[in-house]
Design a protein around this motif. Structure first.
Motif, PDB file in Angstrom:
ATOM      1  N   MET A  36     -18.326  35.145 -46.252  1.00 47.39           N
ATOM      2  CA  MET A  36     -17.726  34.995 -47.568  1.00 47.39           C
ATOM      3  C   MET A  36     -16.570  34.004 -47.480  1.00 47.39           C
ATOM      4  O   MET A  36     -16.145  33.621 -46.391  1.00 47.39           O
ATOM      5  CB  MET A  36     -17.253  36.346 -48.097  1.00 47.39           C
ATOM      6  CG  MET A  36     -18.348  37.381 -48.245  1.00 47.39           C
ATOM      7  SD  MET A  36     -17.779  38.864 -49.110  1.00 47.39           S
ATOM      8  CE  MET A  36     -17.532  38.200 -50.766  1.00 47.39           C
ATOM      9  N   ARG A  38     -13.882  31.194 -50.255  1.00 47.36           N
ATOM     10  CA  ARG A  38     -13.811  30.366 -51.453  1.00 47.36           C
ATOM     11  C   ARG A  38     -14.691  29.133 -51.316  1.00 47.36           C
ATOM     12  O   ARG A  38     -15.038  28.719 -50.206  1.00 47.36           O
ATOM     13  CB  ARG A  38     -12.363  29.949 -51.723  1.00 47.36           C
ATOM     14  CG  ARG A  38     -11.397  31.102 -51.957  1.00 47.36           C
ATOM     15  CD  ARG A  38     -10.022  30.573 -52.346  1.00 47.36           C
ATOM     16  NE  ARG A  38      -9.488  29.695 -51.319  1.00 47.36           N
ATOM     17  CZ  ARG A  38      -8.736  30.095 -50.304  1.00 47.36           C
ATOM     18  NH1 ARG A  38      -8.454  31.384 -50.167  1.00 47.36           N
ATOM     19  NH2 ARG A  38      -8.273  29.237 -49.418  1.00 47.36           N
ATOM     20  N   SER A  39     -15.007  28.517 -52.445  1.00 43.31           N
ATOM     21  CA  SER A  39     -15.756  27.258 -52.430  1.00 43.31           C
ATOM     22  C   SER A  39     -14.951  26.202 -51.678  1.00 43.31           C
ATOM     23  O   SER A  39     -13.728  26.120 -51.815  1.00 43.31           O
ATOM     24  CB  SER A  39     -16.021  26.776 -53.855  1.00 43.31           C
ATOM     25  OG  SER A  39     -16.866  27.671 -54.537  1.00 43.31           O
ATOM     26  N   GLU A 147     -26.371  31.117 -50.296  1.00 36.94           N
ATOM     27  CA  GLU A 147     -26.160  31.473 -51.705  1.00 36.94           C
ATOM     28  C   GLU A 147     -27.432  31.310 -52.540  1.00 36.94           C
ATOM     29  O   GLU A 147     -27.442  30.592 -53.549  1.00 36.94           O
ATOM     30  CB  GLU A 147     -25.024  30.640 -52.290  1.00 36.94           C
ATOM     31  CG  GLU A 147     -23.705  30.841 -51.556  1.00 36.94           C
ATOM     32  CD  GLU A 147     -22.538  30.207 -52.268  1.00 36.94           C
ATOM     33  OE1 GLU A 147     -22.249  30.647 -53.394  1.00 36.94           O
ATOM     34  OE2 GLU A 147     -21.926  29.294 -51.709  1.00 36.94           O
ATOM     35  N   THR A 150     -27.536  31.933 -56.628  1.00 36.41           N
ATOM     36  CA  THR A 150     -26.785  31.112 -57.570  1.00 36.41           C
ATOM     37  C   THR A 150     -27.649  30.732 -58.769  1.00 36.41           C
ATOM     38  O   THR A 150     -28.780  30.289 -58.615  1.00 36.41           O
ATOM     39  CB  THR A 150     -26.281  29.827 -56.883  1.00 36.41           C
ATOM     40  OG1 THR A 150     -25.413  30.187 -55.811  1.00 36.41           O
ATOM     41  CG2 THR A 150     -25.524  28.947 -57.863  1.00 36.41           C
ATOM     42  N   THR A 179     -22.381  33.972 -49.167  1.00 33.55           N
ATOM     43  CA  THR A 179     -22.301  34.438 -50.550  1.00 33.55           C
ATOM     44  C   THR A 179     -20.865  34.448 -51.030  1.00 33.55           C
ATOM     45  O   THR A 179     -19.927  34.578 -50.237  1.00 33.55           O
ATOM     46  CB  THR A 179     -22.913  35.852 -50.695  1.00 33.55           C
ATOM     47  OG1 THR A 179     -22.845  36.245 -52.074  1.00 33.55           O
ATOM     48  CG2 THR A 179     -22.174  36.865 -49.852  1.00 33.55           C
ATOM     49  N   HIS A 180     -20.700  34.293 -52.350  1.00 31.98           N
ATOM     50  CA  HIS A 180     -19.395  34.456 -52.985  1.00 31.98           C
ATOM     51  C   HIS A 180     -19.205  35.883 -53.483  1.00 31.98           C
ATOM     52  O   HIS A 180     -18.079  36.307 -53.762  1.00 31.98           O
ATOM     53  CB  HIS A 180     -19.260  33.516 -54.188  1.00 31.98           C
ATOM     54  CG  HIS A 180     -18.871  32.122 -53.825  1.00 31.98           C
ATOM     55  ND1 HIS A 180     -19.779  31.102 -53.720  1.00 31.98           N
ATOM     56  CD2 HIS A 180     -17.664  31.584 -53.528  1.00 31.98           C
ATOM     57  CE1 HIS A 180     -19.151  29.984 -53.396  1.00 31.98           C
ATOM     58  NE2 HIS A 180     -17.873  30.250 -53.270  1.00 31.98           N
ATOM     59  N   HIS A 181     -20.297  36.615 -53.637  1.00 31.44           N
ATOM     60  CA  HIS A 181     -20.263  37.901 -54.330  1.00 31.44           C
ATOM     61  C   HIS A 181     -20.646  39.037 -53.386  1.00 31.44           C
ATOM     62  O   HIS A 181     -21.744  39.044 -52.819  1.00 31.44           O
ATOM     63  CB  HIS A 181     -21.220  37.879 -55.524  1.00 31.44           C
ATOM     64  CG  HIS A 181     -20.963  36.742 -56.474  1.00 31.44           C
ATOM     65  ND1 HIS A 181     -19.893  36.725 -57.336  1.00 31.44           N
ATOM     66  CD2 HIS A 181     -21.636  35.577 -56.677  1.00 31.44           C
ATOM     67  CE1 HIS A 181     -19.908  35.604 -58.041  1.00 31.44           C
ATOM     68  NE2 HIS A 181     -20.960  34.889 -57.653  1.00 31.44           N
ATOM     69  N   ARG A 194     -15.050  36.542 -43.296  1.00 33.37           N
ATOM     70  CA  ARG A 194     -14.452  35.673 -44.300  1.00 33.37           C
ATOM     71  C   ARG A 194     -13.937  34.410 -43.621  1.00 33.37           C
ATOM     72  O   ARG A 194     -13.221  34.493 -42.619  1.00 33.37           O
ATOM     73  CB  ARG A 194     -13.315  36.391 -45.026  1.00 33.37           C
ATOM     74  CG  ARG A 194     -12.705  35.585 -46.173  1.00 33.37           C
ATOM     75  CD  ARG A 194     -11.776  36.440 -46.999  1.00 33.37           C
ATOM     76  NE  ARG A 194     -12.510  37.475 -47.696  1.00 33.37           N
ATOM     77  CZ  ARG A 194     -13.130  37.303 -48.872  1.00 33.37           C
ATOM     78  NH1 ARG A 194     -13.096  36.114 -49.464  1.00 33.37           N
ATOM     79  NH2 ARG A 194     -13.768  38.292 -49.444  1.00 33.37           N
TER      80      ARG A 194
END
Length: 221
Positions: A36, A38-39, A147, A150, A179-181, A194
């Protein structure tokens, strides 16, 4: 058990920016690991180094997986080829033999009757299923998920995740998931990490998805 992926103190730079700074990570056969962050933090760079697509500028990166299947954020299908032809693209061998195997994979992802359709005739969820079928068609022992949910609505996200979980479980695949979620993390994931400022840290205890078991230390190092 020999790991599928071993990264030790890996560094990667883009221009003057350090994307990865001393990353250590292990993925073993039959286990899932999630990333995980941030972009723009370098998650996609990390999985490309892990899969042997990028060479690190420092440290040690070893890929022992015989075959790697990739599922990207976008399906990346050739619009002038049918669903079946897109699934067959990474394969070698007689067309009749590979075609039969790819039809079986399409059936496994719920697209038994869609092999003759072109990407423009498929819904977004169906195109992503074709992308998954293409990754599974190479009979991978490591599946990289960058991801893949998306752009899918909530119902399709749940369906796609359930489909992936079934395929991973039945095939005994190693998985490296970006993944972001948190809700998209596959059930049964062993560890959640992370990536921040080029450094990889195990996520806070209790933050893994249901049924996942996290550990406080990197395994085997």
């Amino acid at each position: 058990m020999t790991p599928l992926v071993t990264l030790r103190d890996v560094h990667y730079r883009h221009g003057q920016r350090d994307i990865l700074r001393g990353v250590t990570l292990v993925v073993r056969p039959g286990e899932a690991v999630a990333l995980m962050g941030r972009s723009g933090e370098g998650k996609s760079t990390l999985v490309r180094v892990a899969a042997g697509l990028l060479r690190p500028h420092g440290g040690h990166a070893a890929l022992t997986a015989r075959r790697v299947g990739f599922v990207f954020q976008e399906p990346r299908l050739l619009p002038w080829r049918t669903a079946l032809e897109n699934v067959m693209l990474p394969l070698a061998g007689p067309a009749r033999q590979t075609g039969a195997a790819c039809r079986a994979v399409l059936e496994a992802v719920g697209l038994a009757g869609a092999g003759g359709l072109y990407p423009g005739e498929l819904s977004g969820g169906m195109r992503q299923r074709v992308s998954l079928a293409r990754a599974l068609a190479v009979d991978p022992d490591l599946l990289v998920l960058d991801e893949p949910f998306t752009g899918l609505d909530d119902a399709l996200r749940r369906d796609m995740r359930a489909l992936l979980e079934t395929q991973v479980r039945s095939r005994g695949l190693g998985v490296l998931q970006v993944t972001h979620h948190r809700e998209d993390i596959l059930h049964g994931t062993r560890s959640v990490y992370r990536l921040e400022d080029g450094l990889l840290r195990e996520d806070a205890p209790g933050c893994a998805p249901p049924d996942a078991a996290t550990t406080g230390a990197l395994p085997g190092l």
